[in-house]
Design a protein around this motif. Structure first.
Motif, mmCIF file in Angstrom:
data_model
loop_
_atom_site.group_PDB
_atom_site.id
_atom_site.type_symbol
_atom_site.label_atom_id
_atom_site.label_comp_id
_atom_site.label_asym_id
_atom_site.label_seq_id
_atom_site.Cartn_x
_atom_site.Cartn_y
_atom_site.Cartn_z
ATOM 1 N N UNK A 92 0.619 -1.332 0.358
ATOM 2 C CA UNK A 92 0.406 -0.199 0.070
ATOM 3 C C UNK A 92 0.705 1.638 -0.132
ATOM 4 N N UNK A 93 2.002 1.418 1.054
ATOM 5 C CA UNK A 93 2.048 2.719 0.767
ATOM 6 C C UNK A 93 3.606 3.103 -0.488
ATOM 7 N N UNK A 94 4.066 1.538 -1.024
ATOM 8 C CA UNK A 94 4.423 1.635 -2.748
ATOM 9 C C UNK A 94 3.860 1.774 -3.402
ATOM 10 N N UNK A 95 2.665 1.091 -3.451
ATOM 11 C CA UNK A 95 1.139 2.136 -4.455
ATOM 12 C C UNK A 95 1.026 2.935 -4.291
ATOM 13 N N UNK A 96 1.080 4.032 -3.142
ATOM 14 C CA UNK A 96 0.886 5.644 -2.357
ATOM 15 C C UNK A 96 1.922 6.181 -3.012
ATOM 16 N N UNK A 97 3.306 5.755 -3.136
ATOM 17 C CA UNK A 97 4.380 6.663 -3.567
ATOM 18 C C UNK A 97 4.243 6.368 -4.790
#
Length: 200
Positions: A92-97
């Motif tokens: 999720x954090x990678x996708x948000x970035x």
């Protein structure tokens, strides 16, 4: 995170091992530091001489200091492993970035498109003005300039040939009232001699 997601068994085991390494390293640092503080305390005389006791305490301090350094390096390695785990598994954090980066790039693209459109309009206006100036100034030139290139050169050759014919000397001129042409013979001068002999 508002809601904890269930991790796979392998990831859960890995996190538990990270937690155990963290506790063991911190406990090792605390224990060794406490023993170093105790060694610095001056004790009453015993059966062991002070010189021997000093050497023993010095060696023990070096060993425990090395243990503290080893535990600190283990903690730094644990931090690196946690970062790698977070990068590889926190989707999720990678996708948000990635989404944030895409938004930034889209905004940059839109700004570039606006600038290019503005530049295109300005160039079009300038080009139109230059064309108007060119055609208005070329209307006062000779008509040959408006002809195709091959036809302009053809007309230029015809004008040159006509000028050459007009500038050439007249060799024969018709006499009025006669149908024949009289050729004007050039007069020759005979230096040192008599004129032409007349025959009867």
């Amino acid at each position: 995170m508002a809601q904890q997601r269930a991790l796979p068994q392998s990831k859960e085991t890995l996190l538990q091992s990270y937690n155990k390494r963290l506790k063991d390293d911190i406990k090792s640092i605390m224990d060794n530091f406490t023993e170093i503080i105790k060694t610095a305390k001056i004790e009453d005389e015993t059966q062991v001489s002070r010189a021997t006791q000093g050497e023993q305490d010095n060696y023990e301090m070096h060993v425990r200091a090395a243990n503290i350094v080893r535990a600190g390096e283990s903690l730094m390695k644990l931090v690196s492993d946690l970062k790698q785990f977070l990068i590889l598994n926190d989707f999720p954090s990678v996708n948000e970035a990635i989404d944030q980066r895409n938004q930034q790039l889209r905004a940059l693209q839109e700004e570039c498109d606006r600038k290019l459109i503005t530049l295109r309009d300005e160039v079009s206006i300038d080009l139109y003005e230059l064309e108007e100036e060119y055609y208005s100034s070329s209307s006062s030139l000779c008509e040959a300039n408006d002809l195709p290139l091959c036809e302009a050169y053809w007309r230029l050759d015809l004008d040159t040939d006509s000028a050459d014919c007009l500038s050439a000397p007249l060799l024969a001129s018709p006499e009025p009232g006669t149908g024949s042409l009289q050729v004007a013979a050039p007069a020759h001068s005979h230096a040192g001699g008599s004129g032409p002999t007349e025959h009867t």
